[in-house]
Design a protein around this motif. Structure first.
Motif, PDB file in Angstrom:
ATOM      1  N   HIS A   9      28.213 -14.972  32.489  1.00  0.00           N
ATOM      2  CA  HIS A   9      29.374 -15.241  32.834  1.00  0.00           C
ATOM      3  C   HIS A   9      28.701 -15.387  34.459  1.00  0.00           C
ATOM      4  O   HIS A   9      28.396 -15.402  35.471  1.00  0.00           O
ATOM      5  N   HIS A 157      30.181  -9.899  20.242  1.00  0.00           N
ATOM      6  CA  HIS A 157      29.201  -9.946  21.475  1.00  0.00           C
ATOM      7  C   HIS A 157      28.902  -8.323  21.923  1.00  0.00           C
ATOM      8  O   HIS A 157      29.783  -7.374  21.834  1.00  0.00           O
ATOM      9  N   ASP A 207      24.341 -11.640  28.223  1.00  0.00           N
ATOM     10  CA  ASP A 207      25.906 -11.100  29.314  1.00  0.00           C
ATOM     11  C   ASP A 207      25.804 -11.019  30.302  1.00  0.00           C
ATOM     12  O   ASP A 207      26.781 -10.438  31.649  1.00  0.00           O
TER      13      ASP A 207
HETATM   14 ZN   LIG Z   1      31.481 -10.760  28.641  1.00  0.00          ZN
END
Ligand SMILES: [Zn+2]
Length: 258
Positions: A9, A157, A207
């Protein structure tokens, strides 16, 4: 070591102060490509602009179940319009992040399911991989995937399910995204499961900024940490770090068509 971070992100404000330095350092450490995932309609433009501006960055767009309260029916329509507009653009690599989160009990399950299925349908329609968030909801996700059978499959994920669940995903053509979680010694069940996973079923991820690995506790996670994460996961899986790096990079390239 050539690596691909399949889940970040990097558009989040956490990286505004030093994104350029971070990207240069990640590249210098062998992290050649990174996927940035949209999580709600308001960050699609930012994710897309970032992927367009930086070599090595690829975009996925989706509506994340954790932000259920923020999503409006028109956002699904807008997601479809984004995917239509970007169809064939190599910088768009998947639909995601979307899925089911049963861990957060205030999130309405029926609404989550409708949002999940609408986006699975888009992955099928646009022939894109699906990048999935699955928390305490493996049985329901597996049952839904069996109905839709997305041709390009995708990634579960931050996989933390059982070996039996992993096998179900693998049968459906899905890869398992592995990152910081299994680097923690107390993640006993997960580490046992990892040791049994075939190398052709896994991809690596950070992540970032979440999911800090055991060797960098309590700090912002970053793709720069992927070599250490790969090293720790290789140990858990009983293979050489280079072997895991090569296999996971090959798997990611195959999945995204790189
Ligand atoms: Zn994520």
């Amino acid at each position: 070591m050539r690596l691909i971070d399949t889940h970040t992100h990097l558009d989040f404000p956490d990286f505004d102060a030093d994104r350029a330095r971070l990207l240069a350092n990640a590249a210098a450490r062998g992290v050649e490509r990174m996927v940035v995932l949209g999580v709600y309609q308001a960050n699609f433009q930012r994710v897309w602009a970032l992927a367009g501006a930086e070599p090595g960055l690829y975009a996925a767009l989706g509506l994340h179940p954790v932000y259920l309260e923020q999503h409006r029916p028109e956002h699904l329509q807008q997601l479809r319009e984004w995917l239509e507009r970007l169809r064939g653009d190599p910088r768009l690599c998947a639909v995601g992040e979307f899925g089911l989160d049963y861990y957060l009990e205030h999130l309405d399950k029926a609404r989550q399911q409708a949002l999940f299925e609408a986006q699975l349908q888009m992955a099928c329609d646009f022939q894109l991989p699906a990048l999935l968030h699955v928390r305490r909801s493996h049985a329901q996700v597996i049952a839904t995937l069996k109905r839709y059978k997305p041709a390009r499959a995708g990634v579960v994920h931050a996989f933390a399910g059982s070996y039996e669940e992993a096998r179900e995903y693998i049968k459906l053509g899905f890869r398992l995204g592995l990152g910081g979680a299994a680097t923690w010694p107390q993640a006993l069940r997960l580490r046992k499961t990892l040791a049994r996973l075939p190398l052709d079923s896994v991809v690596l991820e950070t992540d970032a900024p979440d999911m800090a690995p055991a060797m960098f506790p309590g700090v912002r996670n970053s793709p720069e940490h992927l070599p250490e994460i790969a090293g720790a996961l290789a140990q858990v899986m009983g293979v050489e770090a280079g072997e895991l790096a090569a296999a996971s990079t090959r798997n990611a390239c195959e999945l995204f068509g790189w």
